[in-house]
Design an enzyme around this catalytic site. Sequence first.
Site, PDB file in Angstrom:
ATOM      1  CD  GLU A  16     -11.167   2.548   2.169  1.00 45.11           C
ATOM      2  OE1 GLU A  16     -11.700   1.407   2.809  1.00 45.11           O
ATOM      3  OE2 GLU A  16     -10.181   2.967   2.670  1.00 45.11           O
ATOM      4  CD  GLU A  53      -2.894  -0.743   2.401  1.00 45.54           C
ATOM      5  OE1 GLU A  53      -2.780   0.377   2.885  1.00 45.54           O
ATOM      6  OE2 GLU A  53      -3.593  -1.389   2.948  1.00 45.54           O
ATOM      7  CD  GLU A  59      -7.237   6.869   7.731  1.00 45.99           C
ATOM      8  OE1 GLU A  59      -7.498   5.699   7.209  1.00 45.99           O
ATOM      9  OE2 GLU A  59      -6.085   7.048   8.058  1.00 45.99           O
ATOM     10  CE  LYS A 112     -10.198   3.359   6.495  1.00 43.94           C
ATOM     11  NZ  LYS A 112      -8.656   3.394   5.634  1.00 43.94           N
TER      12      LYS A 112
END
Length: 302
Positions: free
Chosen positions: A232, A178, A241, A235
């Site tokens: 996302e 990642e 994030e 999230k």
Amino acid sequence: MSTSEDNAMSWIKENVQSFLPETKIRGIAVGNEVLGVLDDESSEALVGAVKNLYSAIQKLHLDDVIQITTAHSQAVFANSYPPSSCIFNDNVVQYMKQLLELFSKIGSPFCLNAYPFLAYMSDPENIDINYALFQPTQGIYDPKTKLHYDNMLDAQIDAAYAALEDAGFKNMEVIVTETGWASRGDDHEAAATVNNARTYNYNLRKRLAKKKGTPLMPKRVVKGYVFAIFNEDLKSGAASERNFGLFKADGSIAYDIGFHGLESSAADTSRLFFKGIPARGWFWSHFFASAISALTLLLLSS
């Protein structure tokens, strides 16, 4: 699964073997960022699950085509600056050693989630953002190895190599499972901008396309996966994030990093196309096989 070989075998048969050979499954990542983040019980469970899953694929004669591994965050390291000083944290050593011994035996890589974005955010006063973004900069010098680093990602990878050598696993390959940069963040996350995210991932693309190694390991081609394909939006946590994606949650492009032929449709999220993108070696064929979140399976196209 961590305590039962039968459960591991059932899981492999149902979730892996049943999809072969139509689906090209090249690896199974057991958990994500467990060591150094979660408690000892979870760490023990990780080691048990890895061993049982490998035993299952071995009995099914799948071990020649499917690797077993797990991805680690920077939390497994006691320090990483300069890169040559990096060692594993004392609180993960007993579990890490068991994993590395198995991975060394079966030929699995050390998987690292490397985020110059997070490192920069933790110390913006002392880290040059250009160093984190692959931009022209003075870089850093490692006095022990006498090596110069012009970008942080290479330094993070070589720090992992240093920790592996210290632990007795010098020959193990490091793969970046990642890496990415947030395109939006909260008020205190000033570096999370579209421009910085575009710059990082565009330069990452160029860095990987060179098929070069790091200063410490020049003959080992750097391999990496961008995080992530989609934002996302559900999230929790800081706004950053939820904003690591190349695409927004509605399917529209978050920002362009130079891939010709990309089309998006905010009206119909099922219509997301990658047109005319040639498979030019490792980077091009794998760039979009990225972890959207903490995946259990890495389904890697060849």
